[in-house]
Design a protein around this motif. Structure first.
Motif, PDB file in Angstrom:
ATOM      1  N   ALA A   1      -1.149  -4.808   5.237  1.00 12.42           N
ATOM      2  CA  ALA A   1      -0.457  -5.742   4.344  1.00 12.42           C
ATOM      3  C   ALA A   1      -1.168  -5.827   2.995  1.00 12.42           C
ATOM      4  N   SER A   2      -2.500  -5.845   3.021  1.00 13.04           N
ATOM      5  CA  SER A   2      -3.271  -5.912   1.778  1.00 13.04           C
ATOM      6  C   SER A   2      -3.082  -4.656   0.930  1.00 13.04           C
ATOM      7  N   ALA A   3      -3.096  -3.499   1.564  1.00 13.76           N
ATOM      8  CA  ALA A   3      -2.906  -2.245   0.828  1.00 13.76           C
ATOM      9  C   ALA A   3      -1.495  -2.177   0.244  1.00 13.76           C
TER      10      ALA A   3
ATOM     11  N   ALA B   1      -1.388  -4.402  -2.770  1.00 16.18           N
ATOM     12  CA  ALA B   1      -2.085  -3.781  -3.898  1.00 16.18           C
ATOM     13  C   ALA B   1      -1.245  -2.685  -4.540  1.00 16.18           C
ATOM     14  N   VAL B   2      -0.595  -1.874  -3.717  1.00 18.49           N
ATOM     15  CA  VAL B   2       0.260  -0.819  -4.264  1.00 18.49           C
ATOM     16  C   VAL B   2       1.434  -1.436  -5.020  1.00 18.49           C
ATOM     17  N   ALA B   3       2.023  -2.494  -4.463  1.00 16.81           N
ATOM     18  CA  ALA B   3       3.146  -3.151  -5.136  1.00 16.81           C
ATOM     19  C   ALA B   3       2.719  -3.691  -6.502  1.00 16.81           C
ATOM     20  N   ILE B   4       1.549  -4.296  -6.569  1.00 17.60           N
ATOM     21  CA  ILE B   4       1.039  -4.802  -7.849  1.00 17.60           C
ATOM     22  C   ILE B   4       0.778  -3.643  -8.800  1.00 17.60           C
ATOM     23  N   GLY B   5       0.199  -2.570  -8.277  1.00 18.71           N
ATOM     24  CA  GLY B   5      -0.076  -1.399  -9.105  1.00 18.71           C
ATOM     25  C   GLY B   5       1.174  -0.755  -9.662  1.00 18.71           C
TER      26      GLY B   5
ATOM     27  N   VAL C   1      -6.139  -1.639  -9.394  1.00 19.22           N
ATOM     28  CA  VAL C   1      -5.475  -2.072  -8.167  1.00 19.22           C
ATOM     29  C   VAL C   1      -5.218  -0.895  -7.236  1.00 19.22           C
ATOM     30  N   MET C   2      -4.847   0.240  -7.786  1.00 18.73           N
ATOM     31  CA  MET C   2      -4.632   1.417  -6.940  1.00 18.73           C
ATOM     32  C   MET C   2      -5.957   1.891  -6.329  1.00 18.73           C
ATOM     33  N   GLY C   3      -7.046   1.788  -7.080  1.00 17.38           N
ATOM     34  CA  GLY C   3      -8.369   2.111  -6.529  1.00 17.38           C
ATOM     35  C   GLY C   3      -8.726   1.172  -5.385  1.00 17.38           C
ATOM     36  N   LEU C   4      -8.422  -0.117  -5.574  1.00 20.58           N
ATOM     37  CA  LEU C   4      -8.654  -1.094  -4.520  1.00 20.58           C
ATOM     38  C   LEU C   4      -7.801  -0.762  -3.293  1.00 20.58           C
TER      39      LEU C   4
ATOM     40  N   ALA D   1       2.878   2.450   6.425  1.00 21.72           N
ATOM     41  CA  ALA D   1       4.022   3.305   6.079  1.00 21.72           C
ATOM     42  C   ALA D   1       5.263   2.453   5.825  1.00 21.72           C
ATOM     43  N   ALA D   2       5.478   1.420   6.637  1.00 22.67           N
ATOM     44  CA  ALA D   2       6.633   0.537   6.438  1.00 22.67           C
ATOM     45  C   ALA D   2       6.512  -0.220   5.118  1.00 22.67           C
ATOM     46  N   GLY D   3       5.302  -0.679   4.790  1.00 18.21           N
ATOM     47  CA  GLY D   3       5.096  -1.370   3.521  1.00 18.21           C
ATOM     48  C   GLY D   3       5.365  -0.473   2.333  1.00 18.21           C
ATOM     49  N   LEU D   4       4.871   0.755   2.395  1.00 18.02           N
ATOM     50  CA  LEU D   4       5.112   1.701   1.302  1.00 18.02           C
ATOM     51  C   LEU D   4       6.595   2.056   1.192  1.00 18.02           C
ATOM     52  N   PHE D   5       7.260   2.154   2.340  1.00 16.09           N
ATOM     53  CA  PHE D   5       8.695   2.432   2.329  1.00 16.09           C
ATOM     54  C   PHE D   5       9.460   1.265   1.691  1.00 16.09           C
ATOM     55  N   ALA D   6       9.059   0.029   2.024  1.00 14.41           N
ATOM     56  CA  ALA D   6       9.711  -1.152   1.437  1.00 14.41           C
ATOM     57  C   ALA D   6       9.524  -1.182  -0.077  1.00 14.41           C
ATOM     58  N   ILE D   7       8.334  -0.833  -0.531  1.00 11.07           N
ATOM     59  CA  ILE D   7       8.086  -0.778  -1.973  1.00 11.07           C
ATOM     60  C   ILE D   7       8.945   0.313  -2.603  1.00 11.07           C
TER      61      ILE D   7
END
Length: 193
Positions: A26-28, A31-35, A47-50, A71-77
């Motif tokens: 969830a944290s990653a 961070a990707v969503a913010i990035g 943020v992407m480094g984090l 993977a689900a989080g990245l797919f949602a983004i």
């Protein structure tokens, strides 16, 4: 795989590698969503480094569920970014999976483990999860409408271990009435998002 194998996995403050993996996924994803939406290059790179550090920590938990959640989080983004982003994420997962999963299995079960080479079914069979899943089903059948009560799965099953499956636990603890309310809650959250 018993407690000795779990002791070699990172748990963080959660005491369980799967809980740590879910939190880190969830944290990653956050961070990707913010990035992705950041306008400043400095913020985006930071943020992407984090996110990369958090994903590295996620790998140390050796949690399959955490990786699926990531993977689900990245797919949602990706869904929020358009068809090309979805295609990119799906392609990346499909290309990386055949190479990454065997490395993950070797890392988790060891290079000399006979379990590692026999596939996912053998890994699940040897993970001490099938018995609690079946016990969870028996707990559900003992009180199918309203369940045995929140947090009582371990006590009612007679085992010293949780079901390692949230759906089985919810079904056994709160029954059909609770699972219907839970599904309605999830639908409401998805519709709201």
């Amino acid at each position: 795989i018993g407690p000795s194998a779990a002791a070699d996995r990172m748990t963080g403050p959660f005491g369980d590698p799967n809980y740590a993996g879910a939190y880190l996924a969830a944290s990653a994803s956050l961070a990707v969503a913010i990035g992705v939406i950041a306008r400043s290059t400095w913020v985006r790179v930071s943020v992407m480094g984090l996110a990369g550090v958090v994903v590295a920590a996620l790998l140390l938990t050796e949690s399959r569920g955490g990786l699926v959640a990531l993977a689900a989080g990245l797919f949602a983004i990706a869904i929020t970014r358009g068809r090309r982003a979805v295609l990119l994420v799906v392609t990346a997962v499909l290309v990386l999976l055949p190479f990454a999963y065997p490395v993950f299995v070797e890392m988790r079960f060891g290079p000399d483990s006979a379990v590692a080479g026999r596939g996912l079914a053998a890994q699940l069979e040897n993970s001490d999860r099938v018995v609690p899943w079946l016990a969870g089903g028996e707990v559900f059948l003992s009180s199918p409408l309203f369940g045995v009560g929140f947090g009582r799965m371990v006590e009612e099953s007679g085992l010293e271990i949780e079901a390692h499956n949230w759906y089985v636990s919810v079904l056994g603890e709160v029954g059909l009435a609770g699972i219907v309310l839970w599904v309605l809650f999830i639908i409401a959250v998805v519709v709201t998002l």
